[in-house]
Design a protein around this motif. Structure first.
Motif, PDB file in Angstrom:
ATOM      1  N   ASP A 326       4.560  -0.180  -6.005  1.00 46.46           N
ATOM      2  CA  ASP A 326       3.387  -0.816  -6.615  1.00 46.46           C
ATOM      3  C   ASP A 326       2.655  -1.762  -5.663  1.00 46.46           C
ATOM      4  O   ASP A 326       1.885  -2.625  -6.101  1.00 46.46           O
ATOM      5  N   HIS A 327       2.877  -1.618  -4.374  1.00 46.01           N
ATOM      6  CA  HIS A 327       2.150  -2.400  -3.374  1.00 46.01           C
ATOM      7  C   HIS A 327       1.283  -1.450  -2.552  1.00 46.01           C
ATOM      8  O   HIS A 327       1.688  -0.321  -2.260  1.00 46.01           O
ATOM      9  N   ARG A 328       0.107  -1.917  -2.159  1.00 42.65           N
ATOM     10  CA  ARG A 328      -0.825  -1.094  -1.387  1.00 42.65           C
ATOM     11  C   ARG A 328      -0.842  -1.550   0.076  1.00 42.65           C
ATOM     12  O   ARG A 328      -1.043  -2.731   0.359  1.00 42.65           O
ATOM     13  N   ILE A 329      -0.636  -0.603   0.973  1.00 44.33           N
ATOM     14  CA  ILE A 329      -0.723  -0.832   2.416  1.00 44.33           C
ATOM     15  C   ILE A 329      -1.872   0.001   2.949  1.00 44.33           C
ATOM     16  O   ILE A 329      -1.989   1.187   2.627  1.00 44.33           O
ATOM     17  N   GLU A 330      -2.729  -0.610   3.780  1.00 49.27           N
ATOM     18  CA  GLU A 330      -3.864   0.109   4.363  1.00 49.27           C
ATOM     19  C   GLU A 330      -3.987  -0.237   5.843  1.00 49.27           C
ATOM     20  O   GLU A 330      -3.704  -1.365   6.259  1.00 49.27           O
ATOM     21  N   ILE A 331      -4.422   0.740   6.616  1.00 47.65           N
ATOM     22  CA  ILE A 331      -4.675   0.533   8.040  1.00 47.65           C
ATOM     23  C   ILE A 331      -6.056   1.084   8.353  1.00 47.65           C
ATOM     24  O   ILE A 331      -6.367   2.241   8.042  1.00 47.65           O
ATOM     25  N   LEU A 332      -6.892   0.259   8.978  1.00 46.75           N
ATOM     26  CA  LEU A 332      -8.233   0.643   9.421  1.00 46.75           C
ATOM     27  C   LEU A 332      -8.286   0.630  10.943  1.00 46.75           C
ATOM     28  O   LEU A 332      -7.630  -0.200  11.585  1.00 46.75           O
ATOM     29  N   GLY A 333      -9.095   1.502  11.508  1.00 45.17           N
ATOM     30  CA  GLY A 333      -9.337   1.467  12.935  1.00 45.17           C
ATOM     31  C   GLY A 333      -8.132   1.900  13.743  1.00 45.17           C
ATOM     32  O   GLY A 333      -7.367   2.778  13.339  1.00 45.17           O
ATOM     33  N   SER A 334      -7.938   1.250  14.889  1.00 40.39           N
ATOM     34  CA  SER A 334      -6.872   1.648  15.803  1.00 40.39           C
ATOM     35  C   SER A 334      -6.091   0.429  16.274  1.00 40.39           C
ATOM     36  O   SER A 334      -6.331  -0.105  17.358  1.00 40.39           O
ATOM     37  N   PRO A 335      -5.117  -0.017  15.469  1.00 38.11           N
ATOM     38  CA  PRO A 335      -4.295  -1.159  15.890  1.00 38.11           C
ATOM     39  C   PRO A 335      -3.604  -0.941  17.227  1.00 38.11           C
ATOM     40  O   PRO A 335      -3.381  -1.895  17.981  1.00 38.11           O
ATOM     41  N   ALA A 374      -9.643  -5.078   2.654  1.00 37.08           N
ATOM     42  CA  ALA A 374      -9.701  -3.864   3.467  1.00 37.08           C
ATOM     43  C   ALA A 374     -11.038  -3.159   3.295  1.00 37.08           C
ATOM     44  O   ALA A 374     -11.631  -2.656   4.261  1.00 37.08           O
ATOM     45  N   ARG A 375     -11.534  -3.142   2.053  1.00 38.83           N
ATOM     46  CA  ARG A 375     -12.816  -2.506   1.801  1.00 38.83           C
ATOM     47  C   ARG A 375     -13.951  -3.256   2.512  1.00 38.83           C
ATOM     48  O   ARG A 375     -14.823  -2.656   3.137  1.00 38.83           O
ATOM     49  N   LYS A 376     -13.905  -4.583   2.443  1.00 37.55           N
ATOM     50  CA  LYS A 376     -14.959  -5.387   3.057  1.00 37.55           C
ATOM     51  C   LYS A 376     -14.887  -5.361   4.583  1.00 37.55           C
ATOM     52  O   LYS A 376     -15.905  -5.542   5.250  1.00 37.55           O
TER      53      LYS A 376
END
Length: 407
Positions: A326-335, A374-376
């Protein structure tokens, strides 16, 4: 209008990338024939659910179909499920064969062949991998029979999601990871936070450890590199995949880590394109392969448009997500392209890692329970906005305040 707009197109691979390419061709006015070849006998389906609701949901969970029979008729797409192309030749046109039998000819071929599972150096019978619906159904059946001990080898997204699904069914889980931390793809701070969350639920995590031998055929006796042994009823191997580039090699396409393509997904062979997990693409962070669902979809959509003659710039921002306990993990771009990372709290109560380049430019974002942030953050990540992390650390700003400050 592109000359290829009147060409016969064969798409090899019926996953997210291949189906998106076929749809995009028609959406952009492609008139000639489109044939899609898929190895599995099932209709094209969505793969992210394989390590998610297929394992944790009810036994009657069914695939989410990407392209129905009716849509094939409406769009004029010839879908050939259960057909493996094992030979590709090119003279005046491409010739597609299986076991020596000519199945199709086409002026344009799109390779959406994806990956095959990487295996352990020491193999045994009955080990689980997770690349197909049948793989997921087999693992689900094993987890549903009774609670036992599952050994998960590799703690990437698949290993993490399978471990969570098994633990929710009452299984004891041992997770083995070759690198120094569990869940290394999440970065040190959020990765350690997620590892602690799993440990509280009973996960036996073994970082900096590999499998050296496997005995038995279920139950198994597994020898680990630290000298310890693990008894396991089932084993899931999630140590990544290898690009299916054999067909590209047969026609002489340039190969690196996957099939090398340009910004329009053209290979070094005229008329041959490659998309999705198998494609090594140029971009703002150098040449990379992104093995994620959203990337595959965007590759296919853009490639189809290019073949149909549309001139649309490709500006892709990688994005991957996971729902665990029930937890959300997100990754954007290229860490991975970043020189430094900084962890902030979110107004949502979660954690945010900002991944920065040499000049403080925002190259990537990793979030834990910070979905709105994450959306913003997508626009700022896309334009590589500059971030003053020293100021943020001294003043104790939240991630949202930092994002607002950089505009």
């Amino acid at each position: 209008m592109s000359a290829e707009n009147a060409a016969r197109v064969a798409v090899i691979g019926a996953g997210a990338a291949g189906i998106a390419a076929a749809r995009s061709l028609r959406d952009h006015g492609h008139r000639a024939s489109i044939t899609v070849f898929g190895e599995e006998s099932l209709p094209p389906y969505d793969r992210p659910q394989l390590s998610k609701e297929v394992l944790s949901g009810p036994a009657d969970t069914v695939p989410r179909v990407l392209l129905s029979e009716q849509e094939c008729r409406d769009l004029g797409i010839d879908l050939r499920a259960g057909t493996r192309i094992d030979a590709l030749d090119r003279t005046e046109v491409f010739q597609l064969r299986t076991e020596g039998v000519l199945l199709a000819e086409a002026e344009v071929v799109v390779l959406a062949t994806g990956l095959r599972s990487r295996h352990l150096a020491t193999q045994a019978e009955g080990l689980h991998h997770l690349r197909s619906w049948l793989d997921a159904a087999s693992l689900r059946s094993a987890l549903a029979r009774r609670a036992g001990r599952l050994l998960v080898v590799g703690s990437g997204f698949v290993g993490m999601e399978v471990a969570a699904a098994a633990m929710s069914r009452g299984w004891q889980v041992v997770a083995v990871e070759a690198r120094s931390r569990l869940f290394p793809g999440l970065g040190p701070r959020i990765g350690d936070h997620v590892a602690a969350m799993f440990a509280e639920r009973g996960l036996d995590g073994r970082p900096a450890t590999t499998v050296t031998s496997v005995e038995g055929a279920g139950p198994y006796l597994v020898q680990l590199s630290d000298g310890s042994q693990v008894e396991a009823d089932e084993i899931l191997v999630g140590v990544g995949g290898v690009p299916n580039d054999a067909l590209a090699r047969q026609v002489g396409a340039a190969i690196g880590d996957g099939v090398l393509v340009d910004a329009a997904f053209r290979t070094s062979v005229p008329g041959l394109y490659a998309i999705g997990d198998v494609a090594s693409c140029p971009g703002r962070w150098g040449r990379t392969r992104h093995e994620h669902w959203r990337t595959a979809q965007e590759h296919g959509s853009h490639c189809g448009a290019v073949i149909a003659g549309a001139e649309i710039p490709f500006d892709h921002l990688p994005w991957v997500w996971s729902d665990v306990f029930d937890h959300r993990i997100e990754i954007l771009g290229s860490p991975r392209a970043a020189r430094s990372s900084h962890t902030l709290r979110s107004n949502e109560g979660g954690l945010v890692d900002l991944h920065l380049g040499q000049e403080g430019e925002l190259l990537g974002v990793t979030t834990f329970d910070a979905t709105r942030f994450a959306r913003k953050a997508r626009a700022a990540t896309r334009r590589a906005a500059r971030v003053d992390l020293e100021r943020a650390a001294v003043s104790g700003q939240t991630a949202e305040a930092v994002l607002e400050a950089i505009g």
